[in-house]
Design a protein around this motif. Structure first.
Motif, PDB file in Angstrom:
ATOM      1  N   ILE A   2       8.100   9.572   7.043  1.00  0.00           N
ATOM      2  CA  ILE A   2       7.347   8.513   7.702  1.00  0.00           C
ATOM      3  C   ILE A   2       7.292   8.822   9.191  1.00  0.00           C
ATOM      4  CG2 ILE A   2       7.334   6.056   8.266  1.00  0.00           C
ATOM      5  CD1 ILE A   2       8.535   5.576   5.476  1.00  0.00           C
ATOM      6  N   GLU A  70       4.108   2.492  11.067  1.00  0.00           N
ATOM      7  CA  GLU A  70       4.506   3.623  10.241  1.00  0.00           C
ATOM      8  C   GLU A  70       3.291   4.186   9.518  1.00  0.00           C
ATOM      9  OE1 GLU A  70       7.507   2.084   7.601  1.00  0.00           O
ATOM     10  OE2 GLU A  70       9.078   2.412   9.099  1.00  0.00           O
ATOM     11  N   GLN A 119       6.777   3.808   2.319  1.00  0.00           N
ATOM     12  CA  GLN A 119       7.822   4.443   1.517  1.00  0.00           C
ATOM     13  C   GLN A 119       7.336   4.708   0.091  1.00  0.00           C
ATOM     14  OE1 GLN A 119      10.739   5.738   2.689  1.00  0.00           O
ATOM     15  NE2 GLN A 119      10.761   6.658   0.666  1.00  0.00           N
ATOM     16  N   LYS A 120       6.654   3.753  -0.499  1.00  0.00           N
ATOM     17  CA  LYS A 120       6.117   3.933  -1.860  1.00  0.00           C
ATOM     18  C   LYS A 120       5.074   5.050  -1.872  1.00  0.00           C
ATOM     19  CE  LYS A 120       4.035   1.402  -5.706  1.00  0.00           C
ATOM     20  NZ  LYS A 120       3.439   0.122  -6.143  1.00  0.00           N
ATOM     21  N   GLU A 123       6.875   8.337  -1.870  1.00  0.00           N
ATOM     22  CA  GLU A 123       7.443   8.601  -3.193  1.00  0.00           C
ATOM     23  C   GLU A 123       6.376   9.043  -4.188  1.00  0.00           C
ATOM     24  OE1 GLU A 123       9.451   4.933  -4.088  1.00  0.00           O
ATOM     25  OE2 GLU A 123      10.946   5.265  -2.495  1.00  0.00           O
TER      26      GLU A 123
END
Length: 141
Positions: A2, A70, A119-120, A123
């Motif tokens: 990030i 972010e 974040q997702k 991933e």
């Protein structure tokens, strides 16, 4: 993976954009990527500086309104349909995108995007073996 991006709100008047880059340059802060959106009265400069905390501080000290957000960055082939494939990964995971910008210096395209869940998104891209670009790698381009 990030990355901290600054959003600087600027009055839409001659020389204001120059002031931002002059201030950052004098502070020895490099900008690896940027995007400008404007209306008739103001603009939003989004940028990825080599020192986000230092850039934020120095711009605030010079009376600029600055927000930190972010974002993530990834590389994709510079070919038709490549961006669509990357964005489908996020769409299939129900991840929204507020905005994106990019550049293509050769065989690869480098995209910076602001997902509603950074974040997702990281991933999901990792799961699909997408090439994520770190902040330190982005500064090299």
């Amino acid at each position: 993976m990030i990355i901290e991006q600054l959003s600087v709100f600027l009055e839409n008047r001659s020389g204001r954009l120059h002031e931002v880059f002059e201030i950052l340059g004098k502070a020895n802060i490099n900008v690896s990527a940027c995007s400008m959106a404007d209306t008739s009265e103001f603009g939003i400069l989004r940028l990825i500086p080599s020192d986000p905390a230092g850039a934020r501080e120095i711009l605030k000290n010079n009376l600029f309104s600055v927000n930190v957000s972010e974002v993530i960055s990834f590389a994709a082939p510079n070919s038709p349909g490549a961006l669509s494939k990357a964005l489908k990964i996020l769409a299939d995971a129900n991840i929204g995108i507020e905005y994106l910008y990019g550049f293509s210096p050769g065989d690869k395209s480098f995209i910076v995007l602001r997902p509603d869940d950074a974040q997702k998104a990281v991933e999901e891209f990792q799961k699909h073996e997408m090439e994520l670009i770190s902040a330190s790698d982005l500064y090299k381009f």
